[in-house]
Structures are given as C-alpha cells and as structure tokens.
Design an enzyme around this catalytic site. Sequence first.
Site, PDB file in Angstrom:
ATOM      1  N   HIS A  21       0.835  -1.203   0.000  1.00 11.78           N
ATOM      2  CA  HIS A  21       0.000   0.000   0.000  1.00 11.78           C
ATOM      3  C   HIS A  21       0.870   1.254   0.000  1.00 11.78           C
ATOM      4  CE1 HIS A  21      -3.642   2.332   1.480  1.00 11.78           C
ATOM      5  NE2 HIS A  21      -2.659   3.137   1.856  1.00 11.78           N
ATOM      6  N   GLU A  22       1.852   1.288   0.893  1.00  6.69           N
ATOM      7  CA  GLU A  22       2.720   2.458   0.996  1.00  6.69           C
ATOM      8  C   GLU A  22       3.669   2.573  -0.199  1.00  6.69           C
ATOM      9  OE1 GLU A  22       2.428   4.893   2.992  1.00  6.69           O
ATOM     10  OE2 GLU A  22       0.830   3.966   4.149  1.00  6.69           O
ATOM     11  N   HIS A  25       1.979   4.247  -3.059  1.00  7.44           N
ATOM     12  CA  HIS A  25       1.960   5.706  -2.935  1.00  7.44           C
ATOM     13  C   HIS A  25       3.252   6.298  -3.494  1.00  7.44           C
ATOM     14  CE1 HIS A  25      -1.695   6.014  -0.688  1.00  7.44           C
ATOM     15  NE2 HIS A  25      -1.235   5.462   0.423  1.00  7.44           N
TER      16      HIS A  25
END
Length: 208
Positions: A21-22, A25
């Site tokens: 998820h990170e 980004h």
Amino acid sequence: MDSIQTNIFQIVILIFSVVIHEVAHGLVALRLGDETAKNAGRLTLNPVSHIDPIGSVLLPLVLVLTGSPFLIGWAKPVPYNPLNLHKDYKYGPVKVALAGPGTNLGVALIMGLIIRAFGSFLGPVIVLLLGQIVFINVLLAVFNLMPIPPLDGSKLLTLFLPPKYSYLLQGIGVGGILFVFLFLFLFSGVIFGNTTMIVSLILGVPIS
C-alpha cells in the site's frame, strides 16, 4: 489450520499488504515527478523499512488477542512532496492517495479470480488462506478511504473543499488518528459491512 496459525498468517498478510500500500503511494509520486520516497529508501518491499511499531505490530496483535472480528493496521506513511508533482499539480495528490487503496483492491481482485478459477483444485486450506488475503486487502482499502486525516480518503476532499478548508483539514495530520480510533470504536460495523459486501462481490459468494 488452528487459530494460532491463522492469526499469525493474518498478521503476516496484513504487514505485507500495508507495505505494498505504501510502496504504491511512493511509486505513483515518483511517476508524477517526486523522488522523496525513492531518496528515503522507501520504494522497497522490505517490511523493515515500513513497519510502524503501533500500527503494524501492536494494534494488530491487540485485535487478535481480543478476538476482534477484523484485523486492521498501517505502516509508516511514505513521504512525498506534493510541490514536486510537476506532471500533475492539480490531481497528483489524489492520484498518490488512491494508489494505496487501489493496489489493495487490485490484490484482492487477483486473489479472488484465482479462487474462482482454481478453487476446486487448490483445496480448502489454500482457498481459506487466499480468502484471508482478499478480506484483509479489501478491509485496508475501505478503511483507508475514510475521509479522516491522515487517511487517504481525506485527500479526496481536497477536490471539493475550498483551499482554506482543505489546508485546515490536512493540517490535522497524524493527530487525526484519534478521530480514526473514535470512528472505529463507534462505526466499525460500517467498515466491516462494506468490506464483507465487496468481498462477497469479488468471490461471488455471500460472506457473513
């Protein structure tokens, strides 16, 4: 699998799910012109670079030990500078924000397709494990799309709020995590309900 093995598997999957998820980004930010995450060494799948002691370890462990019906958590936010998103100043921050939940949903969809296509050949244990990956990733996406800072959903509000209120909202920063916990305490059923609905659609079977 016994309950202890299942819990360990869930925590491992949660950690890797918040890591991708990170990283998502950071990769989108890099694509739009910002190298902050790259220069900070955060574009890696190595969990050590992303683990948050509270969000990645303590909170999931407490939820497991207390018999919570769902498992949630987060990693250290990947740093990025919206002023460097020179390829898309207007929508860049929203694209960066949506990359995390979008990646989690993508993982859930891929695992769901595998279950649908090959579930009868994989055996019940493998199907159960893949189903856990689907559920945890959908849950992370739903959770992070809540419009509460510092969660990703709050970035969507910047498209609709006047700049003054947008800056005020984002200025809450990590202090907003208190509101997140309050929301989880009061409205966890909303998150859980939306998650089970989406998982049911992905898997094609009702989830209770």
